[in-house]
Design a protein around this motif. Structure first.
Motif, short mmCIF file in Angstrom:
data_model
loop_
_atom_site.label_atom_id
_atom_site.label_comp_id
_atom_site.label_asym_id
_atom_site.label_seq_id
_atom_site.Cartn_x
_atom_site.Cartn_y
_atom_site.Cartn_z
N ILE A 223 0.82 -1.22 0.00
CA ILE A 223 0.00 0.00 0.00
C ILE A 223 0.85 1.27 0.00
O ILE A 223 0.31 2.37 -0.06
CB ILE A 223 -0.96 0.02 1.21
N GLY A 224 2.16 1.10 0.05
CA GLY A 224 3.01 2.28 0.03
C GLY A 224 4.46 1.91 -0.24
O GLY A 224 4.96 0.92 0.27
N THR B 224 3.42 -0.26 -5.75
CA THR B 224 2.19 -0.19 -4.97
C THR B 224 1.07 -0.93 -5.70
O THR B 224 0.88 -0.76 -6.90
CB THR B 224 1.79 1.27 -4.74
N PHE C 49 -6.60 3.93 0.34
CA PHE C 49 -5.80 3.25 -0.67
C PHE C 49 -6.73 2.73 -1.75
O PHE C 49 -7.67 1.98 -1.47
CB PHE C 49 -4.99 2.10 -0.06
N TRP D 286 -6.35 7.09 6.39
CA TRP D 286 -5.73 6.94 5.08
C TRP D 286 -6.68 6.23 4.13
O TRP D 286 -7.64 5.60 4.55
CB TRP D 286 -4.37 6.24 5.13
#
Length: 361
Positions: A23-24, A33, A158, A156
């Motif tokens: 995810i990062g 990603t 995603f 956050w």
């Protein structure tokens, strides 16, 4: 990334498993990603998130994640100055954050829903949002853009775009087509092998294949503008028929194998249209079947990247809004109301974040 394979495995899964998704990424990393890996508690994994560097650590986390029925965020710092153990071991110099989620409840439902939509020719976006320790999910066809920092109520967000594999029709099943099939299949293309010779098709066990001449294949394959076609049967008459049918159907890419003289014969000395690459493949000085296959696979990978970027730009211009499903909410909250950052278990091991996955009661 071949999420299609992972999604199909999840649909048939009858044992506990955890999904690991990058995810990062900060700095350099082997996978980008969105790369994902399915990790059953027993059995073989599907997909990769690294060249094998962090998989063993991820495997150690899976039993506790499944037992606790909660997500976890693992961080791996490959900078030797910041993390002497992971940094020295991997040497990539970047930071990777991996979300691990038990395949259960809402997540399992939404992933199988996504596959159903993909099988119907739709492209979807899977959105994960963290808020107060809850991990929620949304499945939509619209482009979901993250809000600037300070303007979102989520901790956050995603987003992962899920698309069908690019279909490649490989006409000609001779020995030189075998490495082409292998490389394209391993590169997440949907390869269909077609030939009029049953003996040659027998060399592709497990492949989606069709028996017939180009005229006989028309009704079976129904070529579309989204397809790519490779013509390599080395039979002048049938190759010409296949090219004529392909030109009528106007697929994005038609690659023709052969010498300059033979290609001139196939196109009657005329310059091929812009969607035709003849001879096929990138000009890398390739010799022999395997090197030629590498040049073809590299060309199609590059074109796929261009096509997807164009599709993304086109989607961003569209104003239509067509939500399919919004499953955010209904999750269990951590006692402290937010994702808990645990201390490193030992020197050099990645930091973790824990939280409850979102389930509908």
């Amino acid at each position: 990334m071949d999420m299609i394979h992972i999604l199909r495995t999840i649909r048939q899964l009858d044992r506990p498993a955890v999904l690991a998704t990058i995810i990062g990424v900060e700095g350099h990393a082997y996978r980008k990603t969105g790369a994902a890996m399915l990790i059953p508690l027993s059995g073989d994994t599907v997909g990769t998130v690294s060249p094998g560097c962090i998989e063993s650590d991820l495997l150690e986390r899976v039993p506790s994640i499944w037992e606790a029925n909660r997500y976890e965020i693992a961080e791996y710092n490959m900078d030797p100055d910041d993390d002497p153990i992971w940094g020295e071991a991997l040497g990539c110099g970047g930071v990777i954050r991996v979300l691990l989620e038990p395949i259960e409840g809402t997540l399992r439902t939404i992933l199988t829903d996504a596959l159903d939509l993909l099988d119907r020719g739709r492209e979807v976006q899977l959105v994960r949002r963290l808020k107060g320790g809850k991990l929620g999910y949304e499945l939509t066809v619209e482009e979901v853009m993250p809000l600037p920092s300070g303007q979102s109520s989520y901790d956050w967000q995603f987003s992962l775009r899920l698309t069908n594999r690019q279909r490649v029709i490989l006409f000609g099943a001779g020995p030189d087509a075998v490495p082409i099939y292998q490389l394209l299949t391993q590169s997440s293309f949907q390869v269909i092998v077609a030939d009029w010779r049953p003996r040659l098709l027998a060399a592709y066990p497990g492949a989606e294949h069709y028996l017939g001449t180009p005229e006989q294949l028309k009704e079976k394959l129904r070529m579309s503008i989204d397809d790519a076609v490779i013509v390599c049967s080395h039979h002048l008459h049938y190759d010409r028929e296949m090219i004529e049918w392909s030109l009528e159907s106007k697929p994005r890419y038609i690659g023709v194998m052969g010498s300059t003289k033979r290609i001139g014969m196939l196109f009657n000395g005329e310059v091929p249209p812009v969607n035709v690459k003849a001879p096929i493949g990138l000009s890398i000085g390739a010799e022999g079947p395997y090197e030629i296959a590498v040049s073809i696979a590299a060309e199609l990978i590059a074109l796929r990247y261009q096509w997807r970027n164009k599709q993304k730009a086109d989607r961003q211009k569209e104003e239509r809004h067509e939500p399919i499903r919004n499953l955010f909410g209904g999750g269990t909250e951590q006692p402290n109301g937010q994702a808990e950052a645990a201390a490193r278990a030992f020197a050099g091991r990645s930091a973790r974040q824990y939280g409850a996955s979102c389930f509908l009661g």
